[in-house]
Design an enzyme around this catalytic site. Structure first.
Site, PDB file in Angstrom:
ATOM      1  N   ASP A 320     -24.116 -19.198  -1.101  1.00 29.53           N
ATOM      2  CA  ASP A 320     -23.969 -19.393  -2.542  1.00 29.53           C
ATOM      3  C   ASP A 320     -24.343 -20.832  -2.863  1.00 29.53           C
ATOM      4  OD1 ASP A 320     -23.109 -19.072  -5.342  1.00 29.53           O
ATOM      5  OD2 ASP A 320     -22.024 -17.327  -4.599  1.00 29.53           O
ATOM      6  N   HIS A 368     -28.369  -7.281 -11.011  1.00 29.79           N
ATOM      7  CA  HIS A 368     -28.232  -6.876 -12.419  1.00 29.79           C
ATOM      8  C   HIS A 368     -28.172  -8.076 -13.360  1.00 29.79           C
ATOM      9  CE1 HIS A 368     -23.651  -7.085 -13.459  1.00 29.79           C
ATOM     10  NE2 HIS A 368     -23.945  -8.000 -12.566  1.00 29.79           N
TER      11      HIS A 368
END
Length: 467
Positions: A320, A368
């Site tokens: 991340d 998404h």
């Protein structure tokens, strides 16, 4: 896709397939979609719906009573959530909800239905005011409070406080047991007690709500609706052409924390538990050879921690952005046998993947967030790292063809698609759209398909690198 397993008590459904479960759900959906099943008159349709509500409510009530489970109601001490239910009882809940919704629209009439649908933003407005001023926490749990006393605890003028509260009461949030006295219902009480739910209301009403109000302007100016810096959110917060939503939130610690808490609240709702993936996705071959699983955009590694508890020989790398990795708990798990097999690494998935030759590259709630050009770029950045047979696994929504989705979930999925557009010019996708992403990224990606575990709202989308 053979890698997604379901125990005998759970079935899996391939999007677009015609399994018995799908057929049953399509029949249920067909029955409760307006206009899909016509009866002789509006009156007879009303009676069908009323009988459905009566019969299915009796089933639900009987199950709860026979199992010693508290009956739901609106009182302050009502249960917060339904417990896990057998499939047939969960189906009764769905039938009650869907029939009630259709019956409401029928008795309201088409003109009134449309007229008042556009006023739904006012439900958000009253909740926004109540949540922002912390009103729910100021109302005692065990007794009413006089409205004038409640007002003295807030900076709001009496008319504005009363207006917001009495509007929320029309949604069964708070009640007025006697004139001028405010008391809790179950919904207002849980809003007072649940910080994650407060964050969910705060993010949606203070960040997403303004974004939704600016989508029309964004589409007029940029009808292609691709850039994450030209979405409704950017117009709402004066960041057009400057930065995407995540960058804006990241600059404000309070907003970033609220967003994280809001996502925690949402992801712990019905149908989102990570156990659906952990318990049903087969990593036995990877585990047997001590392979590597890369959790891309994996935050603090909660998915990898749960996977490492099940699979004892694999290694996990959680990637991340630097600030996220720096804020991760140390150790990542109290179980040393788990923590020792999980490493954290700073990485921006818009850059080339640094972990070469891993067995699985995993994205949960990532793709998404991005329109097609960005999503394709994310997949392409994997290519230099991929070995033959490497899996790329996406754990996201996958929308079924219009009208074939379980109607219980249809509204949720369509809401999510709308909000992704408002915030980021992103989208939820159907199976063919995921296939297109992989094909556009590189024809060497071999699309394996989509599967979804029974009762889970998220799907597993998979491709294999076939160089």
């Amino acid at each position: 896709m053979a890698e997604l397993r379901a125990p005998s008590s759970l079935s899996t459904e391939r999007n677009g397939s015609a399994s018995n479960t799908d057929v049953d759900k399509q029949k249920l959906n067909h029955l409760y979609q307006n206009g899909n099943k016509k009866t002789g008159s509006a009156e007879s349709r009303m009676l069908v719906l009323a009988e459905t509500i009566r019969a299915e409510t009796q089933k639900l009530h009987a199950y709860l009573e026979s199992n010693g489970i508290a009956q739901p109601d609106l009182s302050v001490d009502a249960p917060d959530d339904f417990p896990p239910l057998p499939d047939e009882i969960q189906e009764s809940r769905q039938k009650i909800f869907l029939a009630s919704r259709e019956l409401t629209d029928i008795v309201r009439g088409p003109r009134e239905t449309v007229r008042y649908a556009v006023w739904s933003y006012l439900d958000t407005l009253s909740l926004q005011l109540i949540n922002s001023y912390g009103i729910a926490k100021l109302v005692p749990l065990d007794a009413p409070i006089k409205l004038t006393e409640l007002q003295s605890k807030t900076p709001l003028e009496p008319v504005h406080l009363a207006r917001a509260l009495r509007h929320a009461m029309t949604n069964n949030i708070f009640r007025e047991p006697s004139p001028g006295y405010i008391a809790h219902t179950s919904s207002s009480r849980i809003l007072a007690q649940d910080p994650a739910l407060q964050a969910w209301v705060g993010f949606n009403s203070e960040d997403a709500f303004p974004a939704a109000g600016h989508v029309l302007q964004a589409l007029k100016d940029h009808p292609e609706a691709i850039s994450s810096t030209h979405a409704g959110f950017n117009y709402a917060f004066n960041t057009v052409g400057q930065e995407p939503m995540f960058a804006t939130l990241g600059k404000d610690l309070a907003r970033a924390k609220r967003f994280a808490q809001a996502m925690h609240s949402f992801s712990h709702g019905e149908g989102y538990k990570v156990s659906y993936f952990v318990d049903n996705y087969d990593l036995s071959e990877v585990d047997k050879r001590g392979g590597t699983f890369v959790d891309i955009g994996g935050s603090h590694g909660f998915v990898s921690v749960e996977l490492a508890k099940r699979w004892k020989d694999m290694k996990f790398i959680v990637e991340d952005l630097p600030k996220t990795i720096e804020s991760a708990p140390q150790p990542i798990s109290d179980d040393k046998t788990v923590a020792d097999r999980i490493s954290l690494q700073a990485h921006d998935f818009f850059q080339e993947q640094p972990v070469k030759g891993a067995d699985v590259y995993f994205f949960r709630w990532i793709i998404h967030n991005h329109a097609k050009p960005y999503a394709v770029s994310i997949l392409r950045n994997l290519i230099p790292a991929l070995k033959p047979g490497a899996r790329v696994v996406i754990n996201d929504y996958c929308i079924r063809e219009a009208g074939s989705e379980n109607a219980w979930d249809e509204k949720l999925l369509r809401n999510m698609d709308m909000i992704m557009g408002a915030l980021l010019n992103a989208q939820e996708r159907e199976e063919w759209e995921f296939r297109e992403l992989f094909e556009a990224a590189d024809p060497r990606f071999k699309f394996k398909g989509v599967q979804r575990v029974e009762n889970c709202k998220m799907s597993v989308i998979e491709a294999v690198w076939d160089e």
